[in-house]
Design an enzyme around this catalytic site. Structure first.
Site, PDB file in Angstrom:
ATOM      1  N   LEU A 252       0.837  -1.199   0.000  1.00 44.91           N
ATOM      2  CA  LEU A 252       0.000   0.000   0.000  1.00 44.91           C
ATOM      3  C   LEU A 252       0.872   1.250   0.000  1.00 44.91           C
ATOM      4  O   LEU A 252       0.532   2.249  -0.645  1.00 44.91           O
ATOM      5  CB  LEU A 252      -0.937   0.008   1.211  1.00 44.91           C
ATOM      6  N   TYR A 253       1.975   1.211   0.720  1.00 45.12           N
ATOM      7  CA  TYR A 253       2.903   2.345   0.714  1.00 45.12           C
ATOM      8  C   TYR A 253       3.324   2.669  -0.713  1.00 45.12           C
ATOM      9  O   TYR A 253       3.280   3.829  -1.150  1.00 45.12           O
ATOM     10  CB  TYR A 253       4.128   2.022   1.572  1.00 45.12           C
TER      11      TYR A 253
END
Length: 455
Positions: A252-253
């Site tokens: 997700l980062y």
């Protein structure tokens, strides 16, 4: 003949009761007045207390404490972002001291890369104003120590969140920034599995909020911001080039950083903002982040705790293109120096604007096992290793930067190998945390007497 009734006693009783009512009314009025006075005094004292906490005089800047951040969302606009003394601090910090110097807003200024870049800009004569929310993703005391270091060089950090539009608008109203170095972000690959919303709030919403303010500024600043090598995700071509696909994020980062690159394209296209993205590759060094492997490996090795080393699913070593902080700072300043002016005004585009993306890495991947070996030698302690297969938590097995584009455009050329960089990190670590036992003597650690803490 009947006698008339004697009313004298009744009249006296009525007069007496009337007297008692007047006395009681007077006492009630007096009591009410005292209560109102005390309530007013209490409110006044409370307001004075809040003003004292959130609006310190210029001489008290160094006494900011974590208490401020507790109240920041509620009080930042009402108290902290106003007043003559506050504006004086902001202007003084952001005013360049060299001819044709920049006036730079550095977001994430109390962070690892942000503090080094802010110091490097200030030392060469640029005006620097910091912005940081001092969140607790890792120990805020380290951020406070960086803040104190910057304050010694007359760099003021405004304590506020990127999503506080009123504070950002106020800053751009007070200072005509020439550049923004946007380094504030929610970092870390694995933490995204625990707190995904924090990545959306900071890396996407916060970035958009900053761009919204910048697009309407007059003049519009040029923007240099931190993307990440994580955007390469599942890419298998090496070394990683800016021309390679970045549509397969593994975390997700990485996805939020890729979203940031697309958002940057949009604001460049519509509003004429000059925007440069920098894809950092595993930055390390003094004043680093405690959530990074080299940092917590050092801590755990010294404490005699076992460390976990990952290998790939097919039993290969995990390797990273570790990039020393001084090299990254040079890359950031090079990007700022070559950034063209934005072409918009008042939210309207006047012409095509510069849009760039660069890798900033070391170009020499090193296996994590070798990094541990270097630390063992520097710390004079044998690590207790626990080698396991890499879980599916968003990490990638290998990174390798191609930096030819950054070299061509602003002369980026990393010069610090991992052994040299870790020696400087360990020197800082043992000094900062006051560690003496078992660690090699400073002359053995440093190998020289140079100032490794400078950016």
């Amino acid at each position: 003949m009947a006698c008339p009734p004697d009313t004298s006693k009744t009249s006296k009783l009525e007069r007496y009761n009337s007297y008692l009512r007047r006395v009681n009314s007077t006492k009630l009025l007096a009591a009410s007045s005292k209560l109102l006075f005390r309530a007013t005094l209490l409110v006044a004292l409370a307001l004075i207390f809040f003003f004292t906490l959130n609006y310190p005089p210029i001489s008290d800047t160094s006494h900011h404490t974590p208490i401020l951040h507790t109240h920041q969302n509620f009080l930042s606009s009402a108290f902290y972002g106003s007043g003559a003394a506050w504006e004086k601090q902001v202007r003084h910090s952001s005013t360049p001291r060299r001819q044709h110097g920049f006036s730079v807003l550095v977001t994430g200024a109390a962070g690892f890369v942000g503090s080094h870049c802010a110091l490097a800009l200030k030392r060469r004569g640029d005006g620097v104003l910091g912005l940081d929310n001092f969140n607790s993703y890792y120990d805020p005391s380290l951020k406070r120590a960086r803040q104190a270091m910057l304050l010694k060089h007359q760099i003021f950090i405004v304590e506020a969140d990127l999503n506080d539009g009123s504070i950002l608008a106020k800053l751009f109203d007070v200072v005509p920034f020439t550049h923004v170095l946007h380094l504030a972000a929610q970092a870390g690959v694995r933490y995204a599995m625990k707190n995904p919303q924090s990545y959306v709030n900071s890396n996407i919403a916060g970035f958009v909020n900053l761009l919204e303010i910048a697009k309407s500024a007059d003049p519009q600043p040029a923007i240099v911001w931190a993307s990440s090598s994580s955007v390469y995700g599942l890419n298998t071509h090496n070394p990683f080039s800016e021309l390679h696909r970045t549509d397969q994020p593994a975390s997700l980062y990485a996805a939020t950083k890729k979203a940031g690159e697309e958002i940057a394209h949009t604001y460049n296209h519509i509003y004429g903002l000059s925007i440069t993205g920098l894809r950092f590759f595993t930055v390390y060094g003094p004043w680093g982040r405690p959530d990074m492997a080299y940092f917590f490996f050092t801590k755990d090795i010294l404490q005699g705790k076992p460390i976990t080393i990952y290998k790939t699913q097919d039993d290969k070593e995990v390797a990273r293109d570790f990039t020393y902080i001084d090299d990254v700072v040079k890359g950031c300043l090079g990007a700022l120096d070559t950034a063209e002016k934005s072409t918009g005004s008042g939210g309207k585009k006047r012409g095509p604007a510069q849009l760039r993306i660069y890798n900033l890495g070391n170009t020499s991947p090193v296996a994590v096992g070798k990094l541990v070996g270097i630390l063992e030698n520097l710390l004079n302690v044998k690590a207790k290793k626990n080698v396991v297969k890499m879980p599916r938590n968003g990490d990638v097995p290998y990174t390798h930067a191609n930096v030819s584009l950054a070299y061509r455009d602003f002369g980026y050329k990393p010069t610090t190998d991992l052994a040299t960089g870790l020696r400087k990190f360990v020197r800082w670590y043992v000094g900062y945390y006051g560690i003496q036992s078992r660690v090699k003597r400073e002359s053995e650690i440093t190998g020289d007497h140079s100032d490794s803490d400078s950016a």
